[in-house]
Design an enzyme around this catalytic site. Structure first.
Site, PDB file in Angstrom:
ATOM      1  N   ASP A   9      83.798 -53.017 -16.691  1.00  0.00           N
ATOM      2  CA  ASP A   9      82.633 -52.694 -15.873  1.00  0.00           C
ATOM      3  C   ASP A   9      81.495 -53.654 -16.218  1.00  0.00           C
ATOM      4  O   ASP A   9      81.068 -53.728 -17.371  1.00  0.00           O
ATOM      5  CB  ASP A   9      82.221 -51.242 -16.155  1.00  0.00           C
ATOM      6  N   ASP A 110      82.066 -54.649  -8.963  1.00  0.00           N
ATOM      7  CA  ASP A 110      81.712 -54.894 -10.361  1.00  0.00           C
ATOM      8  C   ASP A 110      82.568 -54.140 -11.369  1.00  0.00           C
ATOM      9  O   ASP A 110      82.207 -54.035 -12.543  1.00  0.00           O
ATOM     10  CB  ASP A 110      80.232 -54.555 -10.594  1.00  0.00           C
ATOM     11  N   GLU A 111      83.706 -53.623 -10.949  1.00  0.00           N
ATOM     12  CA  GLU A 111      84.562 -52.911 -11.898  1.00  0.00           C
ATOM     13  C   GLU A 111      86.022 -52.960 -11.469  1.00  0.00           C
ATOM     14  O   GLU A 111      86.335 -53.011 -10.272  1.00  0.00           O
ATOM     15  CB  GLU A 111      84.123 -51.446 -12.056  1.00  0.00           C
TER      16      GLU A 111
END
Length: 416
Positions: A9, A110-111
């Site tokens: 993350d 974003d993860e």
């Protein structure tokens, strides 16, 4: 085979990616000062999309109005979002992850989840490997991530949310009693604020309380499906696999937070048109159609309402979705309460080519479909904002930028 999952993350992704770009140019690191991504300082409009740790310490929160953030910190540094930058950095850090994991699932920009099951002979120390991945991303790309390690996706996700930034944490089944159960019930992944309020009213204060509460009681409080889901999660149960390819979308949606509150229907219509253009472009790119269209509105007191309509024939036509959305909006809005957000969703998806037969062929419908496809082709070739309707051009400043960036990144990937 024992299951082992990593969750990677990016720490405050939007702000970190903007900061890394500036540092690479020799500019100051905005992560070290009170800074946010989003909004307009002069107009004092918009919302906070991401914040630095110094901004967080001043009480600035993600999602709050820019005007409120500026009252907390008049000298707050602000940068506008750049979704093309975000997609580029997303691809770069996930490419590093794919060098180590046989299966990587992109959860969002974003993860991602890494299925490391069965890799113990190659990587005997998963914690050391997580540090290697984390450090490579920081050293090569200029931003930091947290890596969570667990027996399943839930536990890996929960672990990555522990102390930040630039950390590696584990949360194995054996660690649940002392690492997860003492946490507030609202910290459990997928437990929203309203659900947490209901649980606290029932004296269920921690994740451990939820885990040890009888399932039937939990379901009575929050409903059958959600009750089973969060009760399983509180006990560390999550059988969902890490998927190398994303599942087919069960629905398509888009929304935008408005720079200025909508107070007239004539202000809302161009926004709905821009939203309809963007969401139908996405559904057409997947070769899908929808049997249901819904409109969502949120007023300036954050009350959200939605209204939907089922269709006899599925659609992927921009103007058709726009006309339906206008009608739903007119039925939904009282015409007085200022609106902060507008959204359109297309659900009940079909990918079948056959449509319900009609004795009367609608030539205008087919003409609209051909126009949409021609516009899609031009935008795909020359850029996703090449062809824009004049009536919606002012509304497209923020609408659909994430999707445009994703499509351009796909195109770039094919060319490579």
């Amino acid at each position: 085979m024992a299951k082992l999952v990593f969750h990677v993350d990016v720490n405050s992704a939007y702000l970190s990616w903007e900061a890394a770009r500036r540092v690479a140019k020799g500019e100051p690191d905005i992560r070290l000062i009170p800074a946010v991504i989003g909004g307009d300082r002069e107009k004092r409009i918009g919302v906070v999309l991401a914040k630095s740790i110094p901004a967080k310490k001043l009480g600035i929160k993600t999602g709050e109005p820019i005007g409120m953030a500026l009252r907390k910190c008049p000298d707050l540094f602000m940068a506008k979002p750049d979704f093309r930058l975000y997609e580029e950095n997303s691809k770069k850090f996930m490419d590093i992850c794919r060098e180590y994991a046989p299966v990587v699932e992109k959860a969002s920009v974003d993860e991602c989840y890494l299925d490391m099951s069965g890799t113990h002979r190659i990587y005997p120390d998963p914690v050391a490997l997580a540090h290697t991945i984390k450090d490579r991303i920081r050293n090569e790309l200029g931003f930091t991530v947290n890596v969570g390690i667990g027996d399943n996706k839930l536990l890996a996700k929960m672990a990555s949310d522990f102390e930040k930034p630039d950390k590696v944490h584990t949360l194995f089944l054996s660690e649940i009693p002392y690492k997860m159960w003492p946490l507030p019930v609202g910290d459990l992944f997928t437990v929203g604020s309203s659900t947490a309020d209901k649980l606290r009213q029932a004296k269920i204060m921690t994740i451990g309380d939820l885990a040890h509460t009888d399932l039937a009681k939990v379901q009575k409080i929050v409903g059958m499906k959600l009750g089973k889901h969060i009760h399983d999660y509180a006990n560390g149960i999550d059988p969902s696999p890490v998927l190398s390819e994303p599942e087919e979308a069960k629905g398509y949606s888009i929304s935008t937070t408005l720079e200025e509150d909508v107070k007239k229907a004539t202000q809302a219509y161009p926004v709905l048109l821009a939203l309809a253009d963007s969401v139908t472009a996405r559904i057409r790119s997947d070769g899908a159609k929808a049997f249901c269209v819904a409109v969502t509105i949120r007023d300036n007191s954050f009350k959200t309402r939605s209204h939907q309509r089922s269709l006899m024939n599925p659609t992927d036509i921009s103007m058709e979705v726009y006309q339906i959305s206008k009608e739903l909006f007119d039925e939904l809005w009282d015409g007085v309460t200022p609106l902060r957000l507008l959204g359109i969703a297309m659900t009940n998806i079909t990918r079948e080519e056959t449509l319900q037969f009609s004795l009367f062929q609608d030539e205008s419908r087919e003409k609209s479909r051909k126009i949409d496809k021609a516009r899609d082709a031009l935008n795909a070739k020359f850029g996703s904002a090449t062809i824009v309707r004049g009536s919606s051009i002012q509304s497209r400043i923020d609408v659909g930028k994430k999707y445009q960036a994703q499509m351009e990144q796909k195109k770039k990937g094919k060319q490579e």
